[in-house]
Design a protein around this motif. Structure first.
Motif, mmCIF file in Angstrom:
data_model
loop_
_atom_site.group_PDB
_atom_site.id
_atom_site.type_symbol
_atom_site.label_atom_id
_atom_site.label_comp_id
_atom_site.label_asym_id
_atom_site.label_seq_id
_atom_site.Cartn_x
_atom_site.Cartn_y
_atom_site.Cartn_z
ATOM 1 N N TRP A 42 5.285 6.367 -9.661
ATOM 2 C CA TRP A 42 5.369 7.049 -10.901
ATOM 3 C C TRP A 42 6.428 8.471 -10.696
ATOM 4 C CZ3 TRP A 42 1.784 7.422 -6.839
ATOM 5 C CH2 TRP A 42 1.601 8.770 -6.202
ATOM 6 N N ARG A 43 6.738 8.833 -11.944
ATOM 7 C CA ARG A 43 7.789 9.907 -12.188
ATOM 8 C C ARG A 43 8.772 9.692 -11.337
ATOM 9 N NH1 ARG A 43 7.676 14.101 -15.139
ATOM 10 N NH2 ARG A 43 8.872 15.460 -13.679
ATOM 11 N N GLY B 41 -5.060 12.906 -8.537
ATOM 12 C CA GLY B 41 -5.596 12.451 -7.224
ATOM 13 C C GLY B 41 -4.560 11.293 -7.099
ATOM 14 N N VAL B 42 -3.804 10.769 -7.634
ATOM 15 C CA VAL B 42 -2.898 9.787 -7.343
ATOM 16 C C VAL B 42 -1.953 10.241 -6.172
ATOM 17 C CG1 VAL B 42 -2.746 8.316 -9.467
ATOM 18 C CG2 VAL B 42 -1.219 10.372 -9.001
ATOM 19 N N ASP B 43 -1.722 11.247 -5.914
ATOM 20 C CA ASP B 43 -0.846 11.773 -4.555
ATOM 21 C C ASP B 43 -1.762 12.506 -3.639
ATOM 22 O OD1 ASP B 43 -1.444 14.115 -6.254
ATOM 23 O OD2 ASP B 43 0.294 14.869 -6.117
ATOM 24 N N GLY B 44 -3.008 12.412 -3.692
ATOM 25 C CA GLY B 44 -4.019 13.041 -2.858
ATOM 26 C C GLY B 44 -4.339 12.223 -1.462
ATOM 27 N N PRO C 209 -5.797 6.075 -2.132
ATOM 28 C CA PRO C 209 -7.029 6.565 -2.527
ATOM 29 C C PRO C 209 -7.898 5.883 -3.641
ATOM 30 C CG PRO C 209 -5.092 8.154 -2.887
ATOM 31 C CD PRO C 209 -4.554 6.848 -2.508
ATOM 32 N N GLU C 210 -9.144 5.821 -3.367
ATOM 33 C CA GLU C 210 -10.017 5.134 -4.421
ATOM 34 C C GLU C 210 -10.472 6.305 -5.451
ATOM 35 O OE1 GLU C 210 -11.470 2.444 -4.952
ATOM 36 O OE2 GLU C 210 -11.108 1.272 -2.851
ATOM 37 N N ILE C 211 -9.614 5.994 -6.517
ATOM 38 C CA ILE C 211 -9.880 6.967 -7.680
ATOM 39 C C ILE C 211 -10.099 6.079 -9.054
ATOM 40 C CG2 ILE C 211 -8.450 8.839 -6.818
ATOM 41 C CD1 ILE C 211 -6.215 7.992 -8.656
ATOM 42 N N ASP C 212 -10.642 6.643 -10.136
ATOM 43 C CA ASP C 212 -10.910 5.874 -11.230
ATOM 44 C C ASP C 212 -9.770 5.516 -12.376
ATOM 45 O OD1 ASP C 212 -13.436 5.750 -10.574
ATOM 46 O OD2 ASP C 212 -14.082 7.513 -11.861
ATOM 47 N N PHE C 213 -8.491 6.160 -11.736
ATOM 48 C CA PHE C 213 -7.284 6.233 -12.921
ATOM 49 C C PHE C 213 -6.957 4.334 -12.856
ATOM 50 C CE2 PHE C 213 -2.553 6.337 -12.781
ATOM 51 C CZ PHE C 213 -2.509 6.718 -14.438
ATOM 52 N N LEU C 214 -6.879 4.144 -14.332
ATOM 53 C CA LEU C 214 -6.430 2.671 -14.459
ATOM 54 C C LEU C 214 -7.431 1.661 -14.145
ATOM 55 C CD1 LEU C 214 -2.550 3.193 -14.309
ATOM 56 C CD2 LEU C 214 -3.886 3.144 -16.354
ATOM 57 N N ARG C 215 -8.405 1.718 -13.504
ATOM 58 C CA ARG C 215 -9.434 0.968 -13.183
ATOM 59 C C ARG C 215 -10.294 0.341 -14.518
ATOM 60 N NH1 ARG C 215 -9.989 -0.015 -7.687
ATOM 61 N NH2 ARG C 215 -9.064 1.340 -6.254
ATOM 62 N N LEU C 216 -10.590 -0.791 -14.648
ATOM 63 C CA LEU C 216 -11.115 -1.333 -15.835
ATOM 64 C C LEU C 216 -12.619 -0.757 -15.821
ATOM 65 C CD1 LEU C 216 -9.962 -4.927 -15.882
ATOM 66 C CD2 LEU C 216 -8.931 -2.690 -16.909
ATOM 67 N N ALA C 217 -13.016 -0.410 -17.004
ATOM 68 C CA ALA C 217 -14.470 0.128 -17.161
ATOM 69 C C ALA C 217 -15.464 -0.990 -17.465
ATOM 70 C CB ALA C 217 -14.617 1.009 -18.365
ATOM 71 N N GLY D 206 0.803 -1.261 0.088
ATOM 72 C CA GLY D 206 0.123 -0.010 0.162
ATOM 73 C C GLY D 206 0.920 1.441 0.008
ATOM 74 N N ASN D 207 1.980 1.305 -0.448
ATOM 75 C CA ASN D 207 2.727 2.512 -0.533
ATOM 76 C C ASN D 207 2.705 3.355 -1.824
ATOM 77 O OD1 ASN D 207 4.127 1.638 2.013
ATOM 78 N ND2 ASN D 207 4.663 -0.142 1.012
ATOM 79 N N ARG D 208 3.500 4.401 -1.777
ATOM 80 C CA ARG D 208 3.457 5.197 -2.870
ATOM 81 C C ARG D 208 4.824 5.664 -3.057
ATOM 82 N NH1 ARG D 208 -1.608 9.266 -2.523
ATOM 83 N NH2 ARG D 208 -0.747 9.633 -0.577
#
Length: 511
Positions: A247-248, A386-389, A398-406, A219-221
């Motif tokens: 990332w980055r 939001g990835v760094d939110g 965070p629960e965000i939509d980024f890269l989650r499957l549609a 669960g780390n960033r």
């Protein structure tokens, strides 16, 4: 949030690490305005962690009040701004926890001895750090490498927990395990670390370089670190990275100026000299699971010449020059890189799979195997906002939509069973499993249609426990309605009972 099976595994790990400790024997308090001559109570707190450690015994908790703790020292001071060398005990940790609702900030920007500096040097066992911020560790020697915010080292360094930490703007790695095993790094951020004297080549977010097994990162960033997000080079002990993001990495922070190596997740390796490699049977099989790497300067996921295999399961690489780089070019005959890859997504990278020896690796059910035409429509979002939110209240990502499957994506249910629980007919590809318990057809509802899917797949995917999950959830869909569940026939129950044995595979364990 963690997948239920991953959460169960984490609970087991915390218990094994002694997380479920007995009630603390005593509580002490530290505050920026405290005094080491005080009794360490809430009303009269200590002024330093060193004094709190002196007082604490196994089972005790040190509550650290919010505010800034500024460390000032010059030539002749210790290399360790804070040294932790008193251990707790199994099920009796010494806890160093942020006071509820407050953030203690440890600033080392004015701590300037002519040393390779450690903000925290952890040379003890059974400690638990939670809710702390460490920043500004300096690089004061110009002829050697980096300093460290937290360095786990010395004769101790086992069975510690590092939870909900924020490690940033240090001139070296945020957290570095050089000795010790069975440590858990949980829900921690490490970012904007940069070692200017070495041109950024050593400031990783996280590093585990220990000879001991059992160091686990969950669960780390890691972002905007000048070298790599995570680096497990020279680790002769097995390391696991689970449900983490990178990332980055590989730039001078907040610029596009190249700096260090630039891998999001560097999962192994022992440099380029085979005379220094472990014996083939002793090369660790590290695990990278459920993780995301995007927009890193060179690689998302990198094997780094690892002289053995790594298990890569349910990860997502997006928009890196190389998505999965399995480079192994040193004495492959004696140290084959027999990587295991399942259910990974590599999308919109310069090269999705690089330097892979197809005669050695075991890769199935990844996007490059299935040859599916992937498009932005397969994802809820490709916007990383939001990835760094803020993290969730429990510290999870965070629960965000980024890269989650549609909904409707062909990447849903396209994987193979690799030992993790899943919803629907089969595991999804990538780091995020869609669906919910009992929703066997992944339509967002638990209703009679799911029973049909369950019934029609007897003896293949589902077992009796799956039916029981569906039965318990039937009708508990988005509208909160309820319904009467069809009763299984006796023959169906017998078929399922026979079929469910051995239904789940497990991650392979080689050597």
């Amino acid at each position: 949030m963690l997948h239920p099976q991953r959460l169960a595994a984490l609970t087991l790990l915390l218990n094994l690490l002694g997380f479920a400790a007995a009630c603390p024997a005593a509580e002490y308090y530290v505050a920026p305005t405290g005094s080491d001559g005080a009794p360490g109570s809430l009303a009269a707190p200590f002024g330093s962690l060193a004094r709190a450690q002196q007082a604490a015994a196994p089972g005790d908790t040190v509550w650290i009040r919010g505010g800034e703790y500024n460390f000032v020292a010059g030539q002749g001071a210790s290399q360790n701004a804070v040294l932790f060398n008193k251990s707790g005990a199994p099920r009796q940790r010494i806890n160093y926890w942020a006071y509820p609702g407050e953030t203690p900030v440890f600033d080392f920007s004015q701590y300037l001895p002519t040393e390779r500096i450690r903000g925290f040097s952890v040379q003890a066992d059974y400690l638990h750090f939670r809710g702390l911020e460490l920043r500004g560790v300096q690089q004061t020697i110009t002829n050697v490498n980096e300093s460290w915010a937290i360095r786990v080292e010395g004769s101790g360094g086992d069975f510690n927990i590092f939870e909900r930490l924020n490690l940033h703007h240090n001139e070296g790695p945020g957290l570095f395990i050089v000795n010790g095993g069975n440590n858990l790094v949980l829900n921690t951020d490490s970012h904007h670390n940069y070692d200017p004297d070495r041109g950024g080549e050593n400031a990783d977010g996280f590093g585990s370089h220990s000879n001991d097994d059992g160091n686990v990162f969950i669960g780390n960033r890691a972002w905007e670190n000048s070298d790599d997000g995570y680096d497990f080079i020279n680790s002769e002990g097995r390391v696991e990275l689970i449900d983490s993001w990178a990332w980055r990495n590989g730039y001078i922070p907040d610029t596009n100026t190249p700096a260090g190596n630039g891998a999001g997740i560097k999962a192994g390796g022992f440099l380029l000299d085979s005379s220094r490699f472990p014996d083939p049977e002793d090369v660790p099989t590290n695990l990278v699971q459920g993780s995301v790497a995007f927009d890193n300067r060179v690689q998302g996921f990198y094997a780094n010449h690892h002289p053995g295999g790594i298990d890569w399961v349910n990860n997502t690489a997006f928009d890196n020059p190389r998505g999965f780089d399995l480079l192994n070019d040193v004495d492959v005959e004696n140290w084959p890189a027999d990587h295991y890859l399942r259910n990974n997504i590599a999308y919109a990278n310069g090269t999705n799979l690089a330097n892979a020896n197809q005669d050695l690796i075991d890769d199935e059910a990844n996007t490059w195997n299935l040859r599916m035409a992937i498009s932005p429509a397969d994802f809820l979002s490709l916007d990383p906002t939001g990835v760094d939110g803020p993290r969730q209240p429990d510290g999870s990502l965070p629960e965000i939509d980024f890269l989650r499957l549609a909904p409707g994506s062909r990447l849903i249910d396209a994987g193979e069973d690799a030992g993790l629980d899943f919803y629907g007919l089969a595991p999804d590809l990538g780091a995020f499993e869609s669906g919910s318990p009992g929703d066997f057809n992944n339509d967002g509802l638990v209703d009679a249609a799911d029973y049909t899917v369950w019934r029609d797949n007897l003896g293949t995917v589902f077992g009796l426990s799956d039916y029981q999950v569906w039965l318990a959830n039937y009708g508990a869909g988005a509208d909160g309605a309820s319904g009467a569940a069809p009763e299984p026939t006796a023959a169906a129950v017998l078929l399922v009972a026979a079929a469910c044995c051995g239904r789940r595979a497990t991650l392979r364990r080689r050597k």
